[in-house]
Structure formats: structure tokens, C-alpha cells
Design a protein around this motif. Structure first.
Motif, PDB file in Angstrom:
ATOM      1  N   LEU A 337       8.742  -3.599   3.748  1.00  0.00           N
ATOM      2  CA  LEU A 337       8.556  -2.940   2.447  1.00  0.00           C
ATOM      3  C   LEU A 337       7.569  -1.778   2.551  1.00  0.00           C
ATOM      4  N   GLU A 338       6.503  -1.988   3.313  1.00  0.00           N
ATOM      5  CA  GLU A 338       5.447  -0.973   3.422  1.00  0.00           C
ATOM      6  C   GLU A 338       5.980   0.335   3.984  1.00  0.00           C
ATOM      7  N   GLU A 339       7.003   0.263   4.815  1.00  0.00           N
ATOM      8  CA  GLU A 339       7.591   1.468   5.398  1.00  0.00           C
ATOM      9  C   GLU A 339       8.250   2.352   4.338  1.00  0.00           C
ATOM     10  N   GLU A 340       8.633   1.760   3.210  1.00  0.00           N
ATOM     11  CA  GLU A 340       9.321   2.496   2.148  1.00  0.00           C
ATOM     12  C   GLU A 340       8.391   2.910   1.008  1.00  0.00           C
ATOM     13  N   CYS A 341       7.121   2.543   1.100  1.00  0.00           N
ATOM     14  CA  CYS A 341       6.194   2.737  -0.024  1.00  0.00           C
ATOM     15  C   CYS A 341       5.206   3.880   0.221  1.00  0.00           C
ATOM     16  N   LEU A 342       4.812   4.526  -0.871  1.00  0.00           N
ATOM     17  CA  LEU A 342       3.681   5.448  -0.823  1.00  0.00           C
ATOM     18  C   LEU A 342       2.390   4.656  -0.717  1.00  0.00           C
ATOM     19  N   PHE A 343       2.333   3.541  -1.449  1.00  0.00           N
ATOM     20  CA  PHE A 343       1.225   2.605  -1.269  1.00  0.00           C
ATOM     21  C   PHE A 343       1.713   1.209  -1.665  1.00  0.00           C
ATOM     22  N   LEU A 344       1.083   0.190  -1.085  1.00  0.00           N
ATOM     23  CA  LEU A 344       1.430  -1.202  -1.335  1.00  0.00           C
ATOM     24  C   LEU A 344       0.142  -2.007  -1.467  1.00  0.00           C
ATOM     25  N   LYS A 345       0.065  -2.830  -2.496  1.00  0.00           N
ATOM     26  CA  LYS A 345      -1.133  -3.630  -2.740  1.00  0.00           C
ATOM     27  C   LYS A 345      -0.713  -5.058  -3.079  1.00  0.00           C
ATOM     28  N   VAL A 346      -1.255  -6.027  -2.349  1.00  0.00           N
ATOM     29  CA  VAL A 346      -1.006  -7.438  -2.652  1.00  0.00           C
ATOM     30  C   VAL A 346      -2.050  -7.889  -3.661  1.00  0.00           C
ATOM     31  N   LEU A 347      -1.590  -8.332  -4.837  1.00  0.00           N
ATOM     32  CA  LEU A 347      -2.508  -8.725  -5.905  1.00  0.00           C
ATOM     33  C   LEU A 347      -2.983 -10.165  -5.764  1.00  0.00           C
ATOM     34  N   GLY A 348      -2.265 -10.948  -4.965  1.00  0.00           N
ATOM     35  CA  GLY A 348      -2.714 -12.320  -4.743  1.00  0.00           C
ATOM     36  C   GLY A 348      -1.561 -13.264  -4.472  1.00  0.00           C
ATOM     37  N   SER A 349      -1.861 -14.333  -3.741  1.00  0.00           N
ATOM     38  CA  SER A 349      -0.944 -15.454  -3.547  1.00  0.00           C
ATOM     39  C   SER A 349      -1.602 -16.676  -4.174  1.00  0.00           C
ATOM     40  N   TYR A 350      -0.846 -17.450  -4.923  1.00  0.00           N
ATOM     41  CA  TYR A 350      -1.441 -18.516  -5.736  1.00  0.00           C
ATOM     42  C   TYR A 350      -0.386 -19.583  -6.054  1.00  0.00           C
ATOM     43  N   PRO A 351      -0.835 -20.790  -6.430  1.00  0.00           N
ATOM     44  CA  PRO A 351       0.133 -21.861  -6.714  1.00  0.00           C
ATOM     45  C   PRO A 351       1.025 -21.528  -7.907  1.00  0.00           C
ATOM     46  N   ARG A 352       2.318 -21.820  -7.772  1.00  0.00           N
ATOM     47  CA  ARG A 352       3.256 -21.646  -8.884  1.00  0.00           C
ATOM     48  C   ARG A 352       2.996 -22.712  -9.933  1.00  0.00           C
ATOM     49  N   GLU A 353       3.003 -22.320 -11.176  1.00  0.00           N
ATOM     50  CA  GLU A 353       2.828 -23.259 -12.281  1.00  0.00           C
ATOM     51  C   GLU A 353       4.190 -23.799 -12.704  1.00  0.00           C
ATOM     52  N   HIS A 354       4.320 -25.106 -12.685  1.00  0.00           N
ATOM     53  CA  HIS A 354       5.607 -25.717 -13.051  1.00  0.00           C
ATOM     54  C   HIS A 354       5.556 -26.335 -14.446  1.00  0.00           C
TER      55      HIS A 354
END
Length: 358
Positions: A337-354
Motif C-alpha cells: 500500500l505504501e508504494e501507492e501512497c503520498l503518505f501512510l499513517k497507522v492510527l493503531g491496532s486494537y481489540p475488535r469490540e463484539h
């Protein structure tokens, strides 16, 4: 006599529970001391979820399975407060649905700090005044909260979790009499979510916007001719009477909130990752950014776009995907994905709420 005997047995069990809670709190304090020595975070959200999930799975008696979560939320909250109460900033004042989301997730023993704006929530966390902030991100009826999305452009904070809250609106006033209502205050989202009920029951009554549903409830305390659309929590906090409950147009009215902090949690195996990026303006650009996720069989749960505010017709995209940043498939997809982006930012990885709180 039989009832008296049974009640005596209940009293004995209750005494054992209180004694065991004391034992649990002692162990929590010892764990806190060891964490301090090792310079580890006191709050580990994935550990709390593991506790509740395990207990719900082990429950074999008559105690309702759905009650395990709220009971142990308060036990965990109180035990954690023995070390130091978890401090949380939220979009105030008291009685907002964000406040309700806080109490439903973190329990009554946490220290809640109401602030005036979403920007203030981010600022309190960035300054280190609180451990976490809670902000609304989207509603199932009214869509995304754009200001929350925009805040992530310049902030280094991470998304640490999410809360799904079933939102139910009530019409509140000092008298509790529908006939006396001459004006109604609320947040624009609450008006939009209750449009049909208002048209059917109070079609000629003027509507006035407030900064929040709780602020609307506070205004009504000073005006006996006014009503507010707010939560029942606001009714109890501001000493108002409920004229009518569940006035929202859609019975499945759910608001999603984000928990933001300075660092994200470890992988649980049931996670979600949020991203933001801008893309190069060329033919097939959107197809190119979705391709890496299809290639690595990663499910997209949300796609949103916002104007970049730096250049006309240039957009920033927000994606929620299933998986954690530590997963090899996610790493590989983001590298492409980064190869196709002007910029890329990961906002976070976190537990899914079920589960949906209500």
C-alpha cells in the motif's frame, strides 16, 4: 422458617464474596508493585477482556451469562483503583453518551475528566494529564464524526480500543408533562436520530441546538417550558423527569467510540487496525490501494474519505481492516500500500469490540 434459612445461606455466601474480593485486591496491588519495578503499563486492556471471556465461558450455574461482564467490570475497576484510579478524558459535560460509554467500559471507580471539545480530549492525553481519551467516531444512523477523523491528521496518539454503545434517546423536562413543552434543546445528531418522533408528536415546537445532549439537559433545568433530548443518565444527573423513552427513529441506533492513548495494545488475535493515507492522483488509484488487501485476504470493515484541506479536490482516506499490525499478512499488505501512497499513517491496532453496551 425455610426462607430465613435460605437467606442465612445467602448472607454467608455474600460474606465469602467480600472476603475473596479483598484477597483479589491484595493480589492486584502486588502485581502493580511488580509492574512498577519492571516499568510496565498498569492498565492492560487485553488482559481484562481475557478475564471476562474466560469467566463467561466457565459459567455453568443460574447466574446470567450476560451479567458477568458488568459485574466484573466494576470488580476490575475497583481493584485497579486500589493502585491508582485510571484517568480518562471525555467529551463532556456529565451525562453525555460519551460519558455513558466511559462508565460502561471502565467502571465507576475510574477518574473521569469532562472537557469541552474533541480537540481538548486529544490535548489532555497528549499532555499526559490522563491515560486515555474517549471520543465518538461514528453513528449507525448519522455516519462519521468528521472532527474526530480530522484530529488524527496531526496527532501522534494511537487508537487503543473501541466501544460500541446502543444509544437510546429520551425526552426530558422539569415537569415531565408533554403539554408544557414549548421548545426543545439537543445536539444536532440527537435531533436527526429522533426526527420522525418529533414530527409525529411535537411538529410545531421549535428546536434549538446545544453543544451536547447533556448541555441541553442542563439548559432545561433553568426553563420549565423547555425539554431536552438526552440520555436517562442525564435525567438522573440533572434532576429531570422522563416524558418519553426510546424516541429514536431506529431501534438499532449504535454509536462507536474510540479509546485513544499514547501507545497501543499487543495483539489479541481478534484485532482491528485503522489507517489514514493520501494517494497519487492517477487512473485506477483507488483500485490499486485496495488490491494489497485482497491479495493478502484482509477484510476491510470501513472506508471513509475526507478533504485534505491542503489542496482542492485532494482527499485523505481512512480504512479499518481486520488484523493487527504485528500480523505478517497486515505487514505485507501495508508495504504494498505504501508504494501507492503520498503518505501512510497507522492510527493503531486494537481489540475488535463484539458486544454492544446498552
Amino acid at each position: 422458617m425455610k426462607i430465613t434459612t435460605l437467606r442465612r445461606k445467602i448472607d454467608q455466601i455474600d460474606s465469602k464474596i467480600v472476603s475473596l474480593l479483598g484477597d483479589r485486591a491484595e493480589l492486584v496491588v502486588k502485581i502493580g508493585q511488580e509492574k512498577a519495578k519492571a516499568n510496565l503499563n498498569v492498565h492492560v486492556p487485553q488482559r481484562e477482556e481475557e478475564i471476562v471471556t474466560r469467566l463467561m465461558r466457565q459459567n455453568r450455574g443460574r447466574f446470567p451469562a450476560h451479567a458477568i461482564r458488568p459485574v466484573f467490570r466494576e470488580i476490575i475497576s475497583a481493584c485497579r483503583a486500589v493502585q491508582a484510579p485510571l484517568s480518562l478524558a471525555y467529551l463532556g459535560p456529565e451525562g453525555t453518551f460519551t460519558h455513558l460509554a466511559c462508565t460502561r467500559r471502565f467502571g465507576g471507580s475510574a477518574h473521569f475528566v469532562p472537557v469541552h471539545t474533541i480537540s481538548d480530549v486529544f490535548a489532555e492525553v497528549e499532555k499526559g494529564n490522563v491515560e486515555y481519551g474517549i471520543v465518538p467516531i461514528e453513528n449507525s444512523s448519522e455516519g462519521v464524526v468528521s472532527h474526530t477523523l480530522d484530529m488524527f491528521v496531526d496527532s501522534d496518539l494511537k487508537i487503543c480500543g473501541e466501544i460500541l454503545l446502543g444509544v437510546s434517546h429520551s425526552l426530558l423536562s422539569k415537569s415531565g408533562d408533554l403539554r408544557k413543552v414549548q421548545k426543545i434543546y439537543s445536539h444536532p445528531h440527537a435531533f436527526a436520530q429522533s426526527r420522525k418522533w418529533l414530527e409525529a408528536n411535537l411538529p410545531r415546537v421549535p428546536l434549538f441546538e446545544a453543544s451536547s445532549t447533556a448541555a441541553a439537559a442542563n439548559l432545561v433545568t433553568k426553563d420549565r417550558t423547555a425539554a431536552a433530548i438526552a440520555s436517562e443518565l442525564a435525567a438522573s444527573l440533572y434532576d429531570l423527569k422522563v416524558i418519553s423513552r426510546k424516541i429514536e427513529d431506529t431501534p438499532c441506533n449504535i454509536t462507536r467510540f474510540l479509546i485513544i492513548g499514547r501507545s497501543g495494545p499487543a495483539s489479541t488475535g481478534h484485532d482491528k487496525t485503522s489507517l489514514m493515507f493520501s494517494i497519487k492522483d492517477r487512473v485506477g488509484a483507488l483500485h490499486r490501494i485496495l488490491e494489497p488487501f485482497a491479495k493478502h485476504q484482509i477484510n476491510l470493515t470501513k472506508v471513509e474519505s475526507r478533504p485534505s484541506k491542503t489542496k482542492a479536490w485532494e482527499y485523505i482516506f481512512y480504512l479499518d481492516i481486520e488484523g493487527h499490525l504485528a500480523d505478517e499478512s497486515v505487514k505485507a499488505a501495508l508495504a504494498l500500500l505504501e508504494e501507492e501512497c503520498l503518505f501512510l499513517k497507522v492510527l493503531g491496532s486494537y481489540p475488535r469490540e463484539h458486544s454492544i453496551e446498552s
